[in-house]
Design a protein around this motif. Structure first.
Motif, PDB file in Angstrom:
ATOM      1  N   GLY A   1       0.834  -1.194   0.000  1.00 45.77           N
ATOM      2  CA  GLY A   1       0.000   0.000   0.000  1.00 45.77           C
ATOM      3  C   GLY A   1       0.869   1.244   0.000  1.00 45.77           C
TER       4      GLY A   1
ATOM      5  N   ALA B   1      -6.308   7.705   0.437  1.00 56.25           N
ATOM      6  CA  ALA B   1      -7.274   8.697   0.893  1.00 56.25           C
ATOM      7  C   ALA B   1      -6.895  10.113   0.468  1.00 56.25           C
ATOM      8  N   VAL B   2      -5.619  10.340   0.174  1.00 54.44           N
ATOM      9  CA  VAL B   2      -5.181  11.689  -0.194  1.00 54.44           C
ATOM     10  C   VAL B   2      -5.168  11.870  -1.724  1.00 54.44           C
TER      11      VAL B   2
ATOM     12  N   TYR C   1     -14.833   8.894   3.548  1.00 54.58           N
ATOM     13  CA  TYR C   1     -13.527   8.273   3.357  1.00 54.58           C
ATOM     14  C   TYR C   1     -13.533   7.629   1.980  1.00 54.58           C
ATOM     15  N   ALA C   2     -12.347   7.448   1.413  1.00 53.48           N
ATOM     16  CA  ALA C   2     -12.283   7.057   0.006  1.00 53.48           C
ATOM     17  C   ALA C   2     -13.022   5.738  -0.234  1.00 53.48           C
TER      18      ALA C   2
HETATM   19  O1  SFD Z   1     -10.434  17.228   6.635  1.00 49.47           O
HETATM   20  C1  SFD Z   1      -3.674  -1.460  -1.384  1.00 49.47           C
HETATM   21  N1  SFD Z   1      -7.570  12.915   5.877  1.00 49.47           N
HETATM   22  C2  SFD Z   1      -6.988  14.111   6.300  1.00 49.47           C
HETATM   23  N2  SFD Z   1      -5.723  14.241   6.751  1.00 49.47           N
HETATM   24  C3  SFD Z   1      -5.140  15.470   6.927  1.00 49.47           C
HETATM   25  O2  SFD Z   1      -3.972  15.581   7.307  1.00 49.47           O
HETATM   26  N3  SFD Z   1      -5.851  16.625   6.650  1.00 49.47           N
HETATM   27  C4  SFD Z   1      -7.161  16.594   6.239  1.00 49.47           C
HETATM   28  O3  SFD Z   1      -7.751  17.632   5.955  1.00 49.47           O
HETATM   29  C5  SFD Z   1      -7.796  15.301   6.181  1.00 49.47           C
HETATM   30  N4  SFD Z   1      -9.182  15.163   5.849  1.00 49.47           N
HETATM   31  C6  SFD Z   1      -9.466  14.145   4.937  1.00 49.47           C
HETATM   32  C7  SFD Z   1      -8.686  12.960   5.003  1.00 49.47           C
HETATM   33  C8  SFD Z   1      -9.054  11.893   4.142  1.00 49.47           C
HETATM   34  C9  SFD Z   1     -10.117  12.067   3.232  1.00 49.47           C
HETATM   35  C10 SFD Z   1     -10.506  10.927   2.335  1.00 49.47           C
HETATM   36  C11 SFD Z   1     -10.815  13.291   3.164  1.00 49.47           C
HETATM   37  C12 SFD Z   1     -10.484  14.324   4.005  1.00 49.47           C
HETATM   38  C13 SFD Z   1     -11.929  13.482   2.174  1.00 49.47           C
HETATM   39  C14 SFD Z   1      -7.021  11.651   6.405  1.00 49.47           C
HETATM   40  C15 SFD Z   1      -5.769  11.130   5.695  1.00 49.47           C
HETATM   41  O4  SFD Z   1      -5.985  11.100   4.328  1.00 49.47           O
HETATM   42  C16 SFD Z   1      -5.432   9.728   6.234  1.00 49.47           C
HETATM   43  O5  SFD Z   1      -5.241   9.862   7.609  1.00 49.47           O
HETATM   44  C17 SFD Z   1      -4.186   9.101   5.617  1.00 49.47           C
HETATM   45  O6  SFD Z   1      -4.256   9.115   4.214  1.00 49.47           O
HETATM   46  C18 SFD Z   1      -3.993   7.671   6.097  1.00 49.47           C
HETATM   47  O7  SFD Z   1      -2.822   7.152   5.526  1.00 49.47           O
HETATM   48  P1  SFD Z   1      -2.652   5.571   5.190  1.00 49.47           P
HETATM   49  O8  SFD Z   1      -1.350   5.418   4.460  1.00 49.47           O
HETATM   50  O9  SFD Z   1      -2.899   4.782   6.372  1.00 49.47           O
HETATM   51  O10 SFD Z   1      -3.866   5.261   4.150  1.00 49.47           O
HETATM   52  P2  SFD Z   1      -3.974   5.738   2.595  1.00 49.47           P
HETATM   53  O11 SFD Z   1      -3.313   7.052   2.392  1.00 49.47           O
HETATM   54  O12 SFD Z   1      -5.416   5.641   2.230  1.00 49.47           O
HETATM   55  O13 SFD Z   1      -3.132   4.635   1.787  1.00 49.47           O
HETATM   56  C19 SFD Z   1      -3.514   3.287   1.663  1.00 49.47           C
HETATM   57  C20 SFD Z   1      -2.902   2.757   0.360  1.00 49.47           C
HETATM   58  O14 SFD Z   1      -3.014   1.346   0.274  1.00 49.47           O
HETATM   59  C21 SFD Z   1      -3.469   0.986  -1.005  1.00 49.47           C
HETATM   60  N5  SFD Z   1      -4.136  -0.305  -0.873  1.00 49.47           N
HETATM   61  N6  SFD Z   1      -2.597  -1.721  -2.157  1.00 49.47           N
HETATM   62  C22 SFD Z   1      -2.400  -3.010  -2.532  1.00 49.47           C
HETATM   63  N7  SFD Z   1      -3.226  -4.039  -2.171  1.00 49.47           N
HETATM   64  C23 SFD Z   1      -4.331  -3.787  -1.397  1.00 49.47           C
HETATM   65  N8  SFD Z   1      -5.139  -4.807  -1.036  1.00 49.47           N
HETATM   66  C24 SFD Z   1      -4.571  -2.457  -0.983  1.00 49.47           C
HETATM   67  N9  SFD Z   1      -5.565  -1.883  -0.235  1.00 49.47           N
HETATM   68  C25 SFD Z   1      -5.266  -0.568  -0.175  1.00 49.47           C
HETATM   69  C26 SFD Z   1      -4.390   2.142  -1.397  1.00 49.47           C
HETATM   70  O15 SFD Z   1      -4.645   2.190  -2.774  1.00 49.47           O
HETATM   71  C27 SFD Z   1      -3.609   3.322  -0.871  1.00 49.47           C
HETATM   72  O16 SFD Z   1      -2.652   3.793  -1.784  1.00 49.47           O
HETATM   73  S1  SFD Z   1     -10.371  15.813   6.872  1.00 49.47           S
HETATM   74  O17 SFD Z   1     -11.628  15.185   6.574  1.00 49.47           O
HETATM   75  O18 SFD Z   1      -9.944  15.550   8.216  1.00 49.47           O
END
Ligand code: SFD
Ligand code: AMP
Length: 608
Positions: free
Chosen positions: A14, A48-49, A214-215
């Motif tokens: 991931g 999610a980003v 969330y995504a």
């Molecule tokens: O406003 C496989 N988040 C926010 N964080 C902030 O810092 N500021 C914000 O403003 C944030 N807000 C927000 C946030 C998220 C979303 C969707 C919105 C608004 C609309 C939260 C952060 O995004 C979050 O905390 C981090 O991204 C978490 O990081 P991580 O690495 O744990 O997850 P990831 O980035 O989603 O990455 C996961 C990866 O894995 C891949 N994946 N790959 C291979 N095989 C599989 N089986 C897999 N399953 C998943 C994914 O594709 C991805 O690349 S606010 O709302 O608070």
């Protein structure tokens, strides 16, 4: 499909925020190591980003004298109603600022405070960014750090050592474009596969059903992979419900904290403190905490809705009175949740003239926002009590298997920057693990690989065999498709585990029936059919979601109290009960026997 086999030292599963941090830091400490990153989408825009963010929600400002790591631990502990792993929170907090400065050095544009010249604050812990390209910028650093990046590979299972199921040996998956089977062998594995949406029925329906906060591609793989492999999990009952702009799920932080907008009921009355007496009776001292914990802010809103005073409004029209504020308001969504501006356009809402409705979301499972579900992981040597330290920072209970970001439980409020930081900590520890065990080369048996290869493609086989038996339409008596599976899962969770359709309320009888219904869905997972590779990916995402959901159900049944009102209520135990439940709830699933162990783990306080 022949399995293509790749050998590596560090394997990262991931490539979201945590995975990118892991690749970057593992390269720093492991100069000569082979670091392989595997991602189901493409890291430039994955996780999610993917669409960008308008704020980085975890930046302490230690150098600026704004906050100390200890302050952050107290903040996260209060917001989580007491239950956090203080060692993990502290460890992330002491390093997160350096990650944020790295992002800036890589070209991420920040808003500046004209008075100080420093980062413009959204709130005490958040800084404002022009973040549409946040993910491509971070991914570039990871791509340069990793020896090889494999995009478009959906990881389905972890591999364990043939002689020791408690030692990770790698992972398997398939290419979502050409269907090839891939096996990755590794000395250390970091799971950073993100949180879970679409466990509970979303509020969006019909053609809008893909819309969630969330995504929608956050499929719980971080949990599914780990649970299936027998890793100990924690806080899986700590689902997250967020207050959001209605229909588009636009976040509220910038509106409350920077723009100082008011939220009121239908009659213009502010409601947040209206229910303090009731909250105090049920949830004790947290009702008077400052800031009010996120779940209690939700609780006040839900009480107001139950009292018949909906809709709840965010009064954007009262505060968008200068072009600068209007720019902040619009950019908040254009950088992060474009669909909310589309809702404004589609529903004739000019936010400078008219208030927008707020609504609570369906529950999600995640470990990085205002919730901390995930794996039980070791903390750092210098801070963690003996019970919380077993050799390597962020190592799960499976040897050589690390976690970061949404994967790791007990450490809330990491957000994007803290998830990246936790990835860095796991990356560093994984390198140390490899260097400390030079002759430790785990290997999965050929038989295990062969079995998994068959299992991966079973949904395609199901389709091939049974498709011809349908005489009209597309509904089969012999299989279900992944969408039918996910909708069934969401219905079970919504009605039995306290989704929005049940006003987030459940009880032991409902939960037991939910587990029973889920076990029937689990049986039917052998009969999921995939007509193409896209559906095959959906089939495996469904399996990871179901495992995540089952763990959530079992944890929720075990915790006989209401710990996080506003996220979920046990109607049979409506009070917060510190006497019996000031503890973590942990679990282990034994795949071979199908048995679960769910148990209490002490929540140790470290004097912060
Ligand atoms: O406003 C496989 N988040 C926010 N964080 C902030 O810092 N500021 C914000 O403003 C944030 N807000 C927000 C946030 C998220 C979303 C969707 C919105 C608004 C609309 C939260 C952060 O995004 C979050 O905390 C981090 O991204 C978490 O990081 P991580 O690495 O744990 O997850 P990831 O980035 O989603 O990455 C996961 C990866 O894995 C891949 N994946 N790959 C291979 N095989 C599989 N089986 C897999 N399953 C998943 C994914 O594709 C991805 O690349 S606010 O709302 O608070
Ligand atoms: P959100 O946009 O809701 O994801 O929130 C972004 C950040 O602001 C998170 O750190 C939230 O905990 C925080 N936040 C949101 N609303 C409030 C509020 N009313 N009071 C204090 N903090 C908030």
């Amino acid at each position: 499909m022949e399995a293509k086999v790749i050998d590596s030292d560090v394997l990262i599963l991931g490539g979201g925020m945590a995975g990118c941090g892991a690749a970057y830091e593992a390269r720093h400490w492991g100069r000569g190591l082979k670091i392989v990153l595997v991602e189901k989408a493409s890291i430039e825009r994955s996780g999610a980003v993917a669409m960008g963010l308008s704020a980085i929600n975890c930046y302490l400002g230690v150098r600026e004298g704004e906050n100390a790591p200890e302050d952050f631990v107290r903040y996260a502990r209060n917001d989580m109603m007491g239950l956090v792993r203080e060692d993990l929170e502290f460890d992330m907090a002491r390093h997160v600022d350096s990650s944020v400065r790295l992002f800036e050095s890589w070209g991420l544009p920040f808003k500046r405070d004209p008075r100080t010249g420093g980062y413009a604050r959204e709130g005490r812990w958040q800084v404002l960014i022009h973040g549409e390209s946040y993910k491509p910028i971070v991914a570039e650093a990871a791509a340069k750090s990793a020896s090889e990046v494999y995009n478009r590979i959906m990881v389905t299972h972890l591999l364990t050592d043939s002689g020791d199921p408690g030692r990770v040996a790698g992972a398997v998956g398939f290419d979502v474009r050409d269907g090839a089977c891939w096996a990755f062998r590794a000395k250390a594995v970091i799971v950073s596969a993100g949180g879970a949406s679409r466990i509970f029925r979303p509020r969006s329906v019909g053609e809008g059903a893909g819309r969630t906060w969330y995504a929608p591609w956050s499929s719980g793989s971080a949990y599914g992979l780990l649970i299936d492999a027998g890793a100990e999990m924690t806080q899986m009952e700590n689902r997250l419900v967020v207050a959001r702009f209605k229909d588009g799920y636009g976040p509220v932080g910038a509106w409350f904290l920077t723009l100082k907008a008011r939220a009121t009921n239908a009659y213009g009355e502010e409601y947040e403190l209206k229910y303090r007496d009731e909250q105090r009776k049920l949830y004790g001292r947290y009702a008077d905490a400052k800031p009010l914990p996120s779940c209690l802010r939700n609780d006040a809103m839900l009480r107001e809705i139950r009292a018949g005073n909906a809709p709840i409004y965010m009064h954007t029209e009262e505060i968008l009175d200068t072009p600068e504020k209007e720019a902040i308001g619009y950019e908040d969504f254009l950088d992060m949740t474009v669909s909310q501006t589309l809702v404004w356009a589609a529903q004739n809402i000019n936010p400078s003239k008219r208030a927008s409705e707020l609504q609570t979301s369906e529950p999600y499972v995640m470990g990085s926002h205002a919730a901390c579900a995930g794996a039980w992981a070791s903390g750092p040597q210098d801070v963690s009590p003996a019970d919380y330290f077993w050799g390597y920072n962020r190592m799960t209970t499976i040897r050589g298997l690390f976690g970061a970001g949404d994967t790791v439980g007990g450490s809330a409020h990491k957000f994007s920057s803290g998830s990246f930081t936790e990835g860095r900590l796991a990356g560093k520890a994984a390198v140390a693990f490899i260097e400390d065990h030079p002759s430790d080369r785990p290997a999965a048996s050929d038989k295990a690989l062969e079995d998994l290869r068959e299992e991966i493609y079973k949904p395609i086989e199901n389709f091939r065999l049974a498709r011809g038996l349908i005489t009209g339409g597309s509904v089969s008596p012999d299989y279900i498709d992944p969408l039918q599976g996910v909708v069934r899962l969401e219905k079970i969770m919504d009605e039995y585990a306290g989704g929005w359709g049940s006003m987030y309320t459940t009880n032991a009888t409902l939960l037991r029936r939910g587990i029973e219904l889920l076990s029937m869905l689990k049986e039917d997972l052998s009969w999921v059919a995939a007509e193409d590779l896209h559906q095959l990916q959906r089939a495996w995402e469904l399996r990871h979601r179901v495992l995540t959901a089952e763990t959530l159900l079992r944890h929720t049944l075990f915790r006989q109290e209401t710990r996080w009102p506003g996220y979920g209520y046990r109607s049979d135990f409506p009070k917060l009960d510190d006497k019996n439940w000031d503890v973590f709830v942990n679990s282990v699933y034994d795949k071979a026997s199908g048995e679960w162990k769910v148990f209490k783990k002490p929540c140790l306080r470290l004097g912060f």
